[in-house]
Write a protein that holds these residues in place. Structure first.
Motif, short mmCIF file in Angstrom:
data_model
loop_
_atom_site.label_atom_id
_atom_site.label_comp_id
_atom_site.label_asym_id
_atom_site.label_seq_id
_atom_site.Cartn_x
_atom_site.Cartn_y
_atom_site.Cartn_z
N GLY A 50 -4.75 -3.90 3.75
CA GLY A 50 -3.95 -2.79 4.27
C GLY A 50 -3.26 -3.18 5.57
N THR A 107 -10.06 -5.07 0.79
CA THR A 107 -8.99 -4.08 0.66
C THR A 107 -8.58 -3.54 2.02
N SER A 108 -9.55 -3.33 2.89
CA SER A 108 -9.25 -2.86 4.24
C SER A 108 -8.37 -3.87 4.97
N CYS A 163 -13.44 -3.89 8.73
CA CYS A 163 -13.59 -4.78 7.58
C CYS A 163 -15.04 -5.21 7.41
N THR A 196 -0.51 -5.77 4.87
CA THR A 196 0.71 -5.16 4.32
C THR A 196 1.58 -4.57 5.42
N ASP A 205 -9.66 3.10 1.83
CA ASP A 205 -9.89 1.94 2.70
C ASP A 205 -8.58 1.25 3.04
N TYR A 206 -7.75 1.07 2.03
CA TYR A 206 -6.46 0.41 2.21
C TYR A 206 -5.54 1.25 3.10
N THR A 207 -5.49 2.55 2.82
CA THR A 207 -4.57 3.43 3.53
C THR A 207 -4.91 3.55 5.01
#
Length: 207
Positions: free
Chosen positions: A45, A41-42, A27, A48, A111-113
């Motif tokens: 992820g 966004t990181s 991050c 989530t 980044d999220y994935t």
């Protein structure tokens, strides 16, 4: 209706996200290189993935949780591969002009994935949430469903709040960091991520 579970979940989520780990390192590093949106966004992820595991534990999906825990070795192998890849990529990144980059929205899905997969490949997180739900006296009953929803929601909000603060603080410091310092940060970040990878590898070998 007892909304205190939302507050308890917030404190729990914030506390779980705050300790320094590979996601925190990513991050910070991505905020420095790609901007505030990338760092946030990181973090989301990872939040989530925690939300999903919290739901599995909170709503008594024992078949799913037992399967994931039973297959934890394979999940850890996948997570190990991600950590080694990420660590090496960080070490070999070109830092030239990185702190002046304005492409904040570039690669946000990636980044999220990546942080989602790094977090979701640790199914032992379910055991943590199971312990939390048991400690708070939440059983698999209809009366406890609303409390479970509040608690899990609070965990996600608390975790997201930490990533919001971390990314924002790092972004504020971005303009004060020279290219030479950024290169040292990349070196330290890459080595730290690889350190976490070797810890996981050691656990796999000795476990």
């Amino acid at each position: 209706m007892d909304f205190s579970f939302l507050y308890k979940g917030f404190i729990l989520g914030f506390s779980v996200a705050a300790p320094v780990g590979p996601i925190g390192v990513l991050c910070i590093n991505r905020t420095l290189h790609k901007g505030y949106a990338s760092g946030l966004t990181s973090g989301l992820g990872a939040a989530t993935a925690d939300l999903i595991y919290g739901c599995i534990a909170g709503f008594g999906l024992t078949i799913v949780s037992n399967f994931l825990v039973g297959q934890q070795i394979w999940f850890q192998v996948i997570g190990l591969a991600f950590l080694f890849y990420t660590g090496i990529k960080t070490l070999t990144r070109n830092t030239s002009q990185a702190k002046f980059s304005t492409s904040y929205n570039k690669g946000l899905l990636n980044d999220y994935t990546t942080t989602f997969l790094l977090t979701i490949t640790n199914p032992l997180t379910i055991l943590f949430f199971l312990a939390v739900f048991a400690g708070l006296g939440l059983s698999n009953t209809k009366q406890d469903k609303f409390a479970s929803i509040l608690l899990v929601s609070g965990v996600f909000i608390g975790s997201a709040a930490w990533w919001l603060l971390l990314s924002g603080f790092t972004h504020k410091l971005k303009k004060m960091i020279s290219d030479s310092i950024l290169k040292r940060i990349d070196l330290f970040s890459g080595l730290l991520i690889l350190f976490f990878a070797f810890i996981l590898l050691y656990d796999l070998i000795t476990g």
